[in-house]
Design a protein around this motif. Structure first.
Motif, mmCIF file in Angstrom:
data_model
loop_
_atom_site.group_PDB
_atom_site.id
_atom_site.type_symbol
_atom_site.label_atom_id
_atom_site.label_comp_id
_atom_site.label_asym_id
_atom_site.label_seq_id
_atom_site.Cartn_x
_atom_site.Cartn_y
_atom_site.Cartn_z
ATOM 1 N N ILE A 270 0.835 -1.190 0.000
ATOM 2 C CA ILE A 270 0.000 0.000 0.000
ATOM 3 C C ILE A 270 0.874 1.247 0.000
ATOM 4 O O ILE A 270 1.806 1.363 0.799
ATOM 5 N N LEU A 271 0.556 2.179 -0.869
ATOM 6 C CA LEU A 271 1.132 3.520 -0.834
ATOM 7 C C LEU A 271 0.109 4.398 -0.146
ATOM 8 O O LEU A 271 -1.045 4.457 -0.591
ATOM 9 N N ALA A 272 0.488 5.096 0.916
ATOM 10 C CA ALA A 272 -0.558 5.680 1.746
ATOM 11 C C ALA A 272 -0.108 6.909 2.521
ATOM 12 O O ALA A 272 1.083 7.180 2.685
ATOM 13 N N ASN A 273 -1.096 7.655 3.020
ATOM 14 C CA ASN A 273 -0.957 8.689 4.050
ATOM 15 C C ASN A 273 -1.554 8.170 5.341
ATOM 16 O O ASN A 273 -2.458 7.328 5.312
ATOM 17 N N TRP A 274 -1.054 8.690 6.451
ATOM 18 C CA TRP A 274 -1.680 8.384 7.746
ATOM 19 C C TRP A 274 -1.521 9.578 8.679
ATOM 20 O O TRP A 274 -0.636 10.430 8.525
ATOM 21 N N VAL A 275 -2.411 9.628 9.659
ATOM 22 C CA VAL A 275 -2.433 10.714 10.640
ATOM 23 C C VAL A 275 -1.287 10.540 11.630
ATOM 24 O O VAL A 275 -1.028 9.446 12.123
ATOM 25 N N ILE A 276 -0.607 11.641 11.933
ATOM 26 C CA ILE A 276 0.314 11.704 13.065
ATOM 27 C C ILE A 276 -0.411 12.483 14.158
ATOM 28 O O ILE A 276 -0.604 13.693 14.034
ATOM 29 N N PRO A 277 -0.853 11.799 15.212
ATOM 30 C CA PRO A 277 -1.678 12.475 16.219
ATOM 31 C C PRO A 277 -0.846 13.384 17.120
ATOM 32 O O PRO A 277 0.314 13.089 17.425
ATOM 33 N N ALA A 278 -1.439 14.489 17.523
ATOM 34 C CA ALA A 278 -0.772 15.385 18.469
ATOM 35 C C ALA A 278 -0.513 14.640 19.775
ATOM 36 O O ALA A 278 -1.418 14.049 20.354
ATOM 37 N N GLY A 279 0.727 14.634 20.213
ATOM 38 C CA GLY A 279 1.074 13.963 21.461
ATOM 39 C C GLY A 279 1.104 12.459 21.382
ATOM 40 O O GLY A 279 1.257 11.786 22.412
ATOM 41 N N ASP A 284 2.899 3.413 16.842
ATOM 42 C CA ASP A 284 2.012 2.692 17.753
ATOM 43 C C ASP A 284 0.593 2.646 17.193
ATOM 44 O O ASP A 284 -0.101 1.636 17.296
ATOM 45 N N ARG A 285 0.190 3.753 16.585
ATOM 46 C CA ARG A 285 -1.161 3.833 16.041
ATOM 47 C C ARG A 285 -1.352 2.842 14.899
ATOM 48 O O ARG A 285 -2.326 2.091 14.848
ATOM 49 N N LEU A 286 -0.407 2.803 13.955
ATOM 50 C CA LEU A 286 -0.527 1.892 12.826
ATOM 51 C C LEU A 286 -0.358 0.445 13.250
ATOM 52 O O LEU A 286 -1.010 -0.451 12.701
ATOM 53 N N GLU A 287 0.482 0.204 14.227
ATOM 54 C CA GLU A 287 0.681 -1.167 14.693
ATOM 55 C C GLU A 287 -0.627 -1.752 15.220
ATOM 56 O O GLU A 287 -0.882 -2.960 15.086
ATOM 57 N N GLY A 339 -7.103 16.833 16.224
ATOM 58 C CA GLY A 339 -5.847 16.565 16.911
ATOM 59 C C GLY A 339 -4.776 16.013 15.986
ATOM 60 O O GLY A 339 -3.975 15.166 16.396
ATOM 61 N N ILE A 340 -4.738 16.490 14.755
ATOM 62 C CA ILE A 340 -3.769 16.010 13.764
ATOM 63 C C ILE A 340 -2.581 16.967 13.739
ATOM 64 O O ILE A 340 -2.709 18.132 13.357
ATOM 65 N N ALA A 341 -1.411 16.472 14.153
ATOM 66 C CA ALA A 341 -0.210 17.300 14.195
ATOM 67 C C ALA A 341 0.538 17.295 12.874
ATOM 68 O O ALA A 341 1.338 18.185 12.596
ATOM 69 N N GLY A 342 0.310 16.278 12.062
ATOM 70 C CA GLY A 342 0.992 16.155 10.778
ATOM 71 C C GLY A 342 0.463 14.952 10.036
ATOM 72 O O GLY A 342 -0.383 14.201 10.538
ATOM 73 N N VAL A 343 0.979 14.763 8.843
ATOM 74 C CA VAL A 343 0.567 13.630 8.016
ATOM 75 C C VAL A 343 1.818 12.897 7.551
ATOM 76 O O VAL A 343 2.756 13.508 7.036
ATOM 77 N N GLY A 344 1.826 11.588 7.755
ATOM 78 C CA GLY A 344 2.923 10.757 7.288
ATOM 79 C C GLY A 344 2.604 10.165 5.931
ATOM 80 O O GLY A 344 1.451 9.867 5.614
ATOM 81 N N PHE A 345 3.636 9.991 5.123
ATOM 82 C CA PHE A 345 3.496 9.377 3.809
ATOM 83 C C PHE A 345 4.521 8.271 3.689
ATOM 84 O O PHE A 345 5.674 8.424 4.092
ATOM 85 N N GLY A 346 4.098 7.133 3.134
ATOM 86 C CA GLY A 346 5.064 6.059 2.960
ATOM 87 C C GLY A 346 4.446 4.773 2.476
ATOM 88 O O GLY A 346 3.429 4.780 1.778
ATOM 89 N N TRP A 347 5.104 3.673 2.848
ATOM 90 C CA TRP A 347 4.742 2.345 2.354
ATOM 91 C C TRP A 347 4.261 1.476 3.498
ATOM 92 O O TRP A 347 4.791 1.509 4.604
ATOM 93 N N ILE A 348 3.273 0.660 3.225
ATOM 94 C CA ILE A 348 2.840 -0.389 4.153
ATOM 95 C C ILE A 348 2.924 -1.709 3.399
ATOM 96 O O ILE A 348 2.257 -1.894 2.382
ATOM 97 N N ASN A 349 3.769 -2.619 3.881
ATOM 98 C CA ASN A 349 3.940 -3.943 3.281
ATOM 99 C C ASN A 349 3.480 -4.986 4.289
ATOM 100 O O ASN A 349 4.043 -5.091 5.385
ATOM 101 N N LEU A 350 2.456 -5.741 3.931
ATOM 102 C CA LEU A 350 1.892 -6.766 4.806
ATOM 103 C C LEU A 350 2.047 -8.131 4.150
ATOM 104 O O LEU A 350 1.830 -8.266 2.946
#
Length: 490
Positions: A270-279, A284-287, A339-350
């Motif tokens: 998966i090529l994706a964005n995900w939320v980086i939560p404030a604090g 941990d969130r994606l795991e 509560g979104i501090a930023g957005v991560g972009f990258g790869w998810i390989n399952l």
């Protein structure tokens, strides 16, 4: 709608030399690079000769009308038919493109990809329709470089768009299922399959949202660049980028559902964005989304909320409009409330596994070798080789230093010993690892002849330290070099 014109179109494109390399040679480096920035003037200056390849380049890539005579010479007997099919349009004495036909190349094959016209050329408004179908984009190229290319039985291109990934998958899959909610996208996927000589029936296109069209089925490989843009719900949804789900829910849903759609050992990439939560911690969130799969998640980039909003408002073509400031403010306010501090972009390989899963989530903003897919496959092999490996088994292993790994030493001029020893991969992720004296000696001795136990014992003798203590201290470091791909187990 019949596509019986496609064989003749393919022949005309081929006869004109309208290939990726042919166009690159025609344009030259300056004009080719300018076109990648959506600037056409240098290309127009290079394509004034009226040859078929020049005409096709002006028509489809530079989006400039050509004379009817030039179009007929480049597309003999096809102009009227392509106008009827919606790929061209005619006016008095001129022919213009209504769709993009773009040369594309894989390692061993020349392809052509039909999509909607590229918006925003030469500073024009970037506005597109809600059902716009993207062509070759940086995201499409990134996913293609990420996707494993081992032969498989069944593959799924989830959210196929114009079908670029399906074309790649068809080269090493017995059957490909391509899904999309956009009917225009599915028509283009079928057209592109036929245009590129894909075996009839090899790509099965299905309309529907996400996994709905393949419910109850399983696959050996899933590749997807989902509509992952993280935005508030609005009426201006663009289906190629906006899922309609809140936040990064679309990515979470795909990750959570993947194990049920994968055969044992099958991959979902998966090529994706995900939320980086404030604090909070993104990893941990994606795991928390991942079950029953080995996972290697790589965060390649982090974008702050303002930069993210600007990026996608520009993509939507609203910069410079009266609505820009309002939408910018609304989007930032929504990020703040979420509560979104930023957005991560990258790869998810399952990878589906019935064993205890191996999870690796890391930030890696550095340059990597492309395509990166072989490194992902090698990681899976390393996980298999080391899964459940006991200390006794590891001590009996005979690791080999990967051939591309080089050693660098740093120190003051004239110093007897280097202050720092670094192992650096020249390929794949191009990792670097600082080593102490003992581990530098260990890595240098890893040629498959000696066991880990024998090598560490010999180093302990040279350093005049207790062998048992050195083994206990350095065994975790040996495991780390294997996990990071510096060492390979036979």
């Amino acid at each position: 709608m019949s596509n019986d014109f496609v064989p003749a179109l393919r022949e005309a494109l081929d006869q004109a030399g309208y290939t990726y390399d042919g166009v690159a040679e025609l344009l030259g480096e300056t004009a080719h690079t300018a076109l990648s920035r959506n600037e056409t003037v240098p290309g127009l200056r290079r394509t004034r000769g009226g040859s078929p390849v020049e005409t096709l380049t002006r028509l489809f890539l530079l989006q400039t009308p050509v004379t009817g005579a030039e179009a007929e010479q480049a597309l003999p007997g096809l102009v009227d038919r392509l106008c009827n099919e919606g790929l061209l349009e005619q006016s008095i004495g001129e022919v213009a493109a209504r769709m993009d036909i773009r040369p594309y190349a894989t390692d061993d094959q020349d392809l052509w990809v039909v999509s909607d016209l590229t918006p925003g050329l030469d500073g024009a408004p970037n506005k597109v329709g809600s059902d716009h179908v993207l062509g070759i984009s940086s995201a499409a190229t990134s996913l293609a470089q990420l996707t494993l290319r081992e032969p498989v039985g069944r593959a799924l291109d989830l959210g196929t768009g114009c079908g670029v990934q399906a074309l790649h998958l068809a080269q090493h899959s017995q059957q490909v299922v391509a899904t999309d909610i956009n009917r225009r996208a599915l028509w283009m996927t079928e057209l592109n399959a036929q245009l590129n000589g894909v075996r009839p029936g090899q790509i099965d296109v299905r309309e529907g949202s996400f996994f709905e069209p393949v419910r109850g089925e399983t696959f050996d490989l899933i590749a997807t660049n989902p509509p992952f843009v993280i935005s508030p719900a609005t009426d201006e949804r663009l289906v190629y980028r906006d899922s309609g789900l809140p936040g990064d829910r679309v990515v979470e849903d795909i990750v959570r559902a993947a194990p049920t759609l994968l055969n044992p050992g099958g991959w979902c990439q998966i090529l994706a964005n995900w939320v980086i939560p404030a604090g909070g911690d993104w990893a941990d969130r994606l795991e928390g989304w991942i079950t029953d799969c080995d996972a290697w998640v790589v965060q390649r980039e982090v974008i702050d909320p303002a930069g993210y909003v600007e990026l996608w408002l520009k993509d939507a073509g609203v910069q410079g409009t009266a609505d820009y400031v309002r939408r910018y403010d609304t989007w930032l306010e929504w990020f703040e409330k979420q509560g979104i501090a930023g957005v991560g972009f990258g790869w998810i390989n399952l990878r589906r596994t019935d064993a205890t899963a191996t999870l690796r989530l890391e930030e890696w903003p550095y340059d990597v070798e492309q395509p990166i897919a072989p490194s992902i496959g090698a990681w899976g092999e390393a996980v298999d080789a080391s899964r459940g490996l006991t200390d006794t088994e590891l001590l009996a292993a005979r690791p080999v230093l990967r051939p591309d790994v080089q050693q660098e030493t740093f120190g003051a001029p004239g110093a007897e010993d280097p202050a720092t020893v670094v192992l650096r991969q020249q390929r794949g992720m191009r990792r670097a690892q600082d080593l102490d004296t003992a581990m530098a000696a260990f890595a240098g001795a890893c040629d498959g002849e000696l066991t880990v136990q024998q090598t560490l014992t010999a180093i302990a003798t040279l350093l005049e330290v207790d062998p048992a203590a050195l083994v206990a201290e350095k065994l975790p470091a040996v495991s780390g070099l294997i996990a990071d791909g510096f060492l390979e187990l036979g």
